[in-house]
Design a protein around this motif. Structure first.
Motif, PDB file in Angstrom:
ATOM      1  N   GLU A  66      14.855  -0.538  -1.127  1.00 55.57           N
ATOM      2  CA  GLU A  66      14.468  -1.854  -0.606  1.00 55.57           C
ATOM      3  C   GLU A  66      13.056  -1.806  -0.036  1.00 55.57           C
ATOM      4  O   GLU A  66      12.258  -2.720  -0.263  1.00 55.57           O
ATOM      5  CB  GLU A  66      15.458  -2.330   0.453  1.00 55.57           C
ATOM      6  N   GLU A  67      12.740  -0.762   0.714  1.00 57.83           N
ATOM      7  CA  GLU A  67      11.386  -0.618   1.257  1.00 57.83           C
ATOM      8  C   GLU A  67      10.368  -0.440   0.143  1.00 57.83           C
ATOM      9  O   GLU A  67       9.259  -0.968   0.208  1.00 57.83           O
ATOM     10  CB  GLU A  67      11.310   0.559   2.243  1.00 57.83           C
ATOM     11  N   PHE A  68      10.758   0.319  -0.874  1.00 57.77           N
ATOM     12  CA  PHE A  68       9.887   0.523  -2.026  1.00 57.77           C
ATOM     13  C   PHE A  68       9.560  -0.819  -2.686  1.00 57.77           C
ATOM     14  O   PHE A  68       8.395  -1.130  -2.968  1.00 57.77           O
ATOM     15  CB  PHE A  68      10.569   1.469  -3.027  1.00 57.77           C
ATOM     16  N   SER A  69      10.583  -1.648  -2.900  1.00 53.04           N
ATOM     17  CA  SER A  69      10.351  -2.943  -3.542  1.00 53.04           C
ATOM     18  C   SER A  69       9.545  -3.869  -2.634  1.00 53.04           C
ATOM     19  O   SER A  69       8.688  -4.615  -3.117  1.00 53.04           O
ATOM     20  CB  SER A  69      11.666  -3.604  -3.955  1.00 53.04           C
ATOM     21  N   LYS A  70       9.774  -3.806  -1.328  1.00 53.11           N
ATOM     22  CA  LYS A  70       8.985  -4.621  -0.393  1.00 53.11           C
ATOM     23  C   LYS A  70       7.510  -4.221  -0.434  1.00 53.11           C
ATOM     24  O   LYS A  70       6.622  -5.075  -0.377  1.00 53.11           O
ATOM     25  CB  LYS A  70       9.519  -4.476   1.030  1.00 53.11           C
ATOM     26  N   ALA A  71       7.260  -2.917  -0.531  1.00 48.77           N
ATOM     27  CA  ALA A  71       5.876  -2.445  -0.592  1.00 48.77           C
ATOM     28  C   ALA A  71       5.197  -2.926  -1.868  1.00 48.77           C
ATOM     29  O   ALA A  71       4.047  -3.389  -1.836  1.00 48.77           O
ATOM     30  CB  ALA A  71       5.834  -0.923  -0.506  1.00 48.77           C
ATOM     31  N   LEU A  72       5.899  -2.836  -3.002  1.00 48.56           N
ATOM     32  CA  LEU A  72       5.307  -3.313  -4.260  1.00 48.56           C
ATOM     33  C   LEU A  72       5.090  -4.822  -4.230  1.00 48.56           C
ATOM     34  O   LEU A  72       4.074  -5.316  -4.728  1.00 48.56           O
ATOM     35  CB  LEU A  72       6.189  -2.923  -5.447  1.00 48.56           C
ATOM     36  N   LEU A  73       6.015  -5.557  -3.635  1.00 49.03           N
ATOM     37  CA  LEU A  73       5.814  -7.004  -3.497  1.00 49.03           C
ATOM     38  C   LEU A  73       4.629  -7.303  -2.585  1.00 49.03           C
ATOM     39  O   LEU A  73       3.888  -8.261  -2.826  1.00 49.03           O
ATOM     40  CB  LEU A  73       7.081  -7.667  -2.949  1.00 49.03           C
ATOM     41  N   GLY A  74       4.429  -6.483  -1.568  1.00 50.46           N
ATOM     42  CA  GLY A  74       3.277  -6.646  -0.688  1.00 50.46           C
ATOM     43  C   GLY A  74       1.967  -6.440  -1.433  1.00 50.46           C
ATOM     44  O   GLY A  74       1.006  -7.195  -1.241  1.00 50.46           O
ATOM     45  N   ILE A  75       1.931  -5.435  -2.300  1.00 49.68           N
ATOM     46  CA  ILE A  75       0.741  -5.197  -3.118  1.00 49.68           C
ATOM     47  C   ILE A  75       0.499  -6.399  -4.031  1.00 49.68           C
ATOM     48  O   ILE A  75      -0.632  -6.865  -4.179  1.00 49.68           O
ATOM     49  CB  ILE A  75       0.887  -3.894  -3.935  1.00 49.68           C
ATOM     50  N   HIS A  76       1.569  -6.919  -4.618  1.00 51.36           N
ATOM     51  CA  HIS A  76       1.451  -8.094  -5.488  1.00 51.36           C
ATOM     52  C   HIS A  76       0.888  -9.280  -4.704  1.00 51.36           C
ATOM     53  O   HIS A  76      -0.033  -9.967  -5.178  1.00 51.36           O
ATOM     54  CB  HIS A  76       2.820  -8.451  -6.077  1.00 51.36           C
ATOM     55  N   ARG A  77       1.407  -9.525  -3.516  1.00 55.24           N
ATOM     56  CA  ARG A  77       0.930 -10.664  -2.706  1.00 55.24           C
ATOM     57  C   ARG A  77      -0.539 -10.491  -2.315  1.00 55.24           C
ATOM     58  O   ARG A  77      -1.313 -11.459  -2.346  1.00 55.24           O
ATOM     59  CB  ARG A  77       1.792 -10.815  -1.455  1.00 55.24           C
ATOM     60  N   MET A  78      -0.908  -9.273  -1.928  1.00 56.98           N
ATOM     61  CA  MET A  78      -2.307  -9.022  -1.561  1.00 56.98           C
ATOM     62  C   MET A  78      -3.228  -9.292  -2.743  1.00 56.98           C
ATOM     63  O   MET A  78      -4.290  -9.914  -2.591  1.00 56.98           O
ATOM     64  CB  MET A  78      -2.493  -7.577  -1.091  1.00 56.98           C
TER      65      MET A  78
END
Length: 110
Positions: A66-78
């Motif tokens: 879950e943290e891994f996916s949140k981090a990748l989504l954060g990169i996408h949003r940035m």
């Protein structure tokens, strides 16, 4: 519809200003892709660093996905936010058909 046709404006020739923004947009996308790829690679190296089967299985099952996916989504949003900033600047710096193109690009990012 092909992506290349989405914001296509017939016979549009880009000014140097728009070419600069296109290059900046391309660089933004590349940096986002490099960041996501590097982050993913580090995660998988950590999981598979130990060649013992039972340790790899344990690493896979205990990893916080879950943290891994949140981090990748954060990169996408940035990356998306950075692209929106570039396109917003392009809208403010262009007129006519170029402005219509950049306005379409902005809507496509939404």
């Amino acid at each position: 519809m092909k992506n290349s046709e989405f914001c296509n404006i017939n016979n549009l020739t880009f000014s140097q200003t728009s070419v600069r923004y296109l290059n900046e947009l391309e660089d933004t996308a590349k940096v986002g892709n490099y960041l996501a790829s590097g982050f993913s690679a580090i995660e998988f190296v950590n999981i598979f660093a130990d060649r013992k089967y039972h340790k790899v299985v344990k690493n896979i099952t205990t990893n916080d996905w879950e943290e891994f996916s949140k981090a990748l989504l954060g990169i996408h949003r940035m990356t998306k936010n950075a692209a929106e900033r570039v396109v917003s600047e392009a809208i403010n710096d262009t007129k006519g058909e170029e402005n219509a193109f950049w306005t379409c690009m902005y809507r496509a990012l939404r």
